[in-house]
Write an enzyme that holds these catalytic residues in place. Structure first.
Site: not given
Length: 399
Positions: A68, A120, A193, A218
């Site tokens: 982690r 988004y 973004d 993406k």
């Protein structure tokens, strides 16, 4: 504290090594940054370290401790993306929304954020629904395509401006340098973004942004086989907070996904060049198609953001939005009947994808944003892939 510092230092040192004097070109960095041959096996491909814990050789300064906190495969990916985006720090997350939520944890109750209207759907839903309820953060949605309107939106409790450029679904272009200058003057954090253009075509940090984030799902991954996000910054105050929150909140991606992202990034420039070349040809064709009312693509000289985009980006991307003539059914028929174009959500893969924003991601947006954005059911978004343009155009002739 030592774990936080150690984790960040490890990645930052790797990133600095990755951007040495021999790596000046983008694709050279994409292939080599953060990816030295393995010291034990001399493998030229970064191994997938499927380990949740690591032997502590130096207790005073452990390099890797726990999955982690950090992981060698993830560290290589973070160094790689940081080199491409010109960032001192990159933190990868398990999804683009995890990156968004990680950034939102930088703010406190009663803080005010100004966000662009065309963001988004998942981001908008979190900002307008979950952020006020669970964090006490207030987000105001506004059209930021005219940056002069920002002055009237700023309040004493305003802490940040959040935008995409280009936006979705209408592909509006924001003046990033002008907004960055305004934010610096007002001591606001600018968050951008950069998913749609990737570091290959646009670098908001170099234009004054404080934080850049990506949905690596993406274009960076580029093969529709992973879900991941990334948060990048050069801000010395924000960097340790982002790293610390990523460790405490635990939105870490799997080593396998990090490996897939590293593989995808190696061909990012090649894929973007081909997809953008296709997009220009297809947009030119669609702009005069008798069944298309309007074609939105920044690469067309008729696009209102065309000239601005030429000043701040190195290309126009591979997303096209069209407004189909007639009722919603016409858009549905187009998406369902086109061969070679898959009717699906998401974007940025090698395959060409079409969908109707109001029926997919956009339907997640709260009513307030829908009213301000004024979308319509006739819009169809096209994520142009790397197929041959003549084949993609040929199947469009029959519709």
């Amino acid at each position: 504290t030592q774990a936080f510092v150690g984790s960040g230092r490890c990645v930052q040192e790797t990133a600095m090594q990755a951007t040495d004097e021999y790596m000046t070109g983008f694709t050279t960095k994409a292939v080599h940054a953060g990816q030295e041959p393995d010291s034990d096996t001399h493998s030229i491909t970064t191994p997938i370290y499927m380990s949740s814990t690591f032997q502590i050789v130096d207790p005073a300064n452990p390099k890797y401790v726990y999955g982690r906190v950090n992981n060698p495969t993830r560290a290589a990916l973070e160094a790689n993306i940081a080199a491409l985006e010109g960032a001192k720090q990159c933190v990868c997350t398990a999804s683009g929304m995890a990156a968004c939520c990680l950034i939102m944890h930088l703010f406190r109750p009663k803080d005010h954020i100004i966000a662009s209207v065309d963001i988004y759907g998942g981001t908008a839903n979190y900002m307008m629904d979950m952020a006020p309820k669970t964090q006490g953060i207030n987000v105001e949605i506004a059209d930021l395509s005219d940056e002069s309107k920002l002055e009237k939106l700023v309040k004493p409790e305003t802490k940040a401006v959040w935008l995409e450029s280009p936006t979705s679904p209408l592909l509006k272009i924001h003046n990033i340098p002008a907004i960055a200058k305004f934010c610096k003057e007002k001591k606001l954090i600018l968050i951008v973004d950069n998913t749609f253009l990737t570091p290959y075509l646009q670098n908001p940090l170099s234009m004054g942004a404080d934080i850049v984030f990506h949905s690596c799902t993406k274009y960076l991954g580029g093969h529709a086989d992973l879900v991941m996000g990334a948060v990048l910054t050069n801000n010395e105050q924000l960097a340790p907070q982002i790293r610390k929150f990523s460790i405490l909140l635990g939105p870490c991606p799997s080593p396998m996904d990090c490996f897939l992202a590293l593989r995808g990034i190696k061909t990012l420039a090649l894929r973007m060049d081909q997809a953008q070349k296709n997009a220009i040809e297809i947009a030119t064709f669609l702009s005069t198609h008798p069944k298309i009312e309007q074609c939105f693509y920044p690469g067309l000289p008729t696009h209102p953001g065309h000239e601005l985009m030429k000043t701040q980006s190195r290309g126009f991307g591979a997303l096209i939005v069209i407004r189909v003539k007639g009722p919603l059914e016409n858009g549905k028929k187009l998406c369902d009947s086109l061969r070679l174009f898959t009717h699906a959500v998401s974007l940025g893969s090698t395959e060409s994808i079409v969908n109707i924003p109001t029926m997919n991601a956009y339907k997640e947006k709260p009513f307030e944003i829908k009213q301000k954005a004024e979308p319509d059911d006739n819009l169809v978004r096209i994520s142009v892939g790397i197929e041959d343009a003549q084949d993609l155009i040929a199947v469009s002739y029959t519709h």
